[in-house]
Motif scaffolding. Sequence first.
Motif, PDB file in Angstrom:
ATOM      1  N   GLU A   1      52.384   9.593  78.683  1.00 42.14           N
ATOM      2  CA  GLU A   1      51.252   9.476  79.602  1.00 42.14           C
ATOM      3  C   GLU A   1      51.283   7.989  80.330  1.00 42.14           C
TER       4      GLU A   1
ATOM      5  N   ALA B   1      56.542  16.561  76.224  1.00 40.09           N
ATOM      6  CA  ALA B   1      55.487  15.612  75.529  1.00 40.09           C
ATOM      7  C   ALA B   1      54.093  15.858  75.831  1.00 40.09           C
ATOM      8  N   LEU B   2      53.733  16.106  77.016  1.00 34.81           N
ATOM      9  CA  LEU B   2      52.344  16.196  77.737  1.00 34.81           C
ATOM     10  C   LEU B   2      51.988  17.651  77.915  1.00 34.81           C
TER      11      LEU B   2
ATOM     12  N   SER C   1      53.289  11.781  73.027  1.00 31.26           N
ATOM     13  CA  SER C   1      52.357  12.510  74.178  1.00 31.26           C
ATOM     14  C   SER C   1      51.668  10.926  74.895  1.00 31.26           C
TER      15      SER C   1
ATOM     16  N   SER D   1      54.264  13.366  67.508  1.00 31.22           N
ATOM     17  CA  SER D   1      53.610  14.255  68.361  1.00 31.22           C
ATOM     18  C   SER D   1      52.740  13.498  69.264  1.00 31.22           C
TER      19      SER D   1
ATOM     20  N   LYS E   1      58.066  21.403  72.349  1.00 32.26           N
ATOM     21  CA  LYS E   1      56.990  20.283  72.311  1.00 32.26           C
ATOM     22  C   LYS E   1      57.308  19.359  71.158  1.00 32.26           C
TER      23      LYS E   1
END
Length: 225
Positions: free
Chosen positions: A200, A103-104, A196, A192, A129
């Motif tokens: 995080e 994801a990152l 992300s 997305s 991703k």
Amino acid sequence: MIGKLTGRLDYRAADHVLIDVRGVGYIVYCSDRTMAALPGVGEAMSIYTDMVVREDLMQLYGFLSLVEKEWHRLLCSVQGVGAKVSLAILSALGPDGVSRAIALGDWGAVKAAKGVGPKTAQRIVLDLKDKAPGVMAMGGTVTEAMDGPALEVVETTEPAPVPKRVAKPASGAAAASADALSALGNLGYGPSEAASAVAEAAANMPDAGEADLIRAALKLLAPKG
């Protein structure tokens, strides 16, 4: 296709186990993390499985959660990534770690797995991703192995073994991430960018609950400046 086994752990090796399901033994290969979480020899267990069939091979791979199983399936869909490499990545990062890394876009974390070079790690992150939000969203609905219906592999007149202890995945963090992801989606954020931000936030606060993850993710998504 064999998707789940419930039986007794009959034998444990370095990278696989033998599971006795009503008198039939199934050899199942697992990641290091999954191996470490399995019960002792002779104890009851349940495990999700993925079966690979080729002209020269028929092999079962085992997973403690549907999230882990889905990441294995997706990792193996990337060019140059086979089951061995997939299990190495899951061994190094675990399913939640794979979700965060992809994801990152953190291909460096993927590269830390044994046998994974920089080009392969970059390809994995690039190819998968867009799949990370969907897999992360599974975390809130994963049924632990003990609770789901067992796959009927062999019919006998003997009663099925009664589980004494079943290996269970630590699904709290995955569930919190899935719920936070859903909440951000309801607020209008794209899959997305939401994935992300949640990844995080979860990396910075591994023990955070849903509400804390949502607040942290919203701060990350807020316009800068």
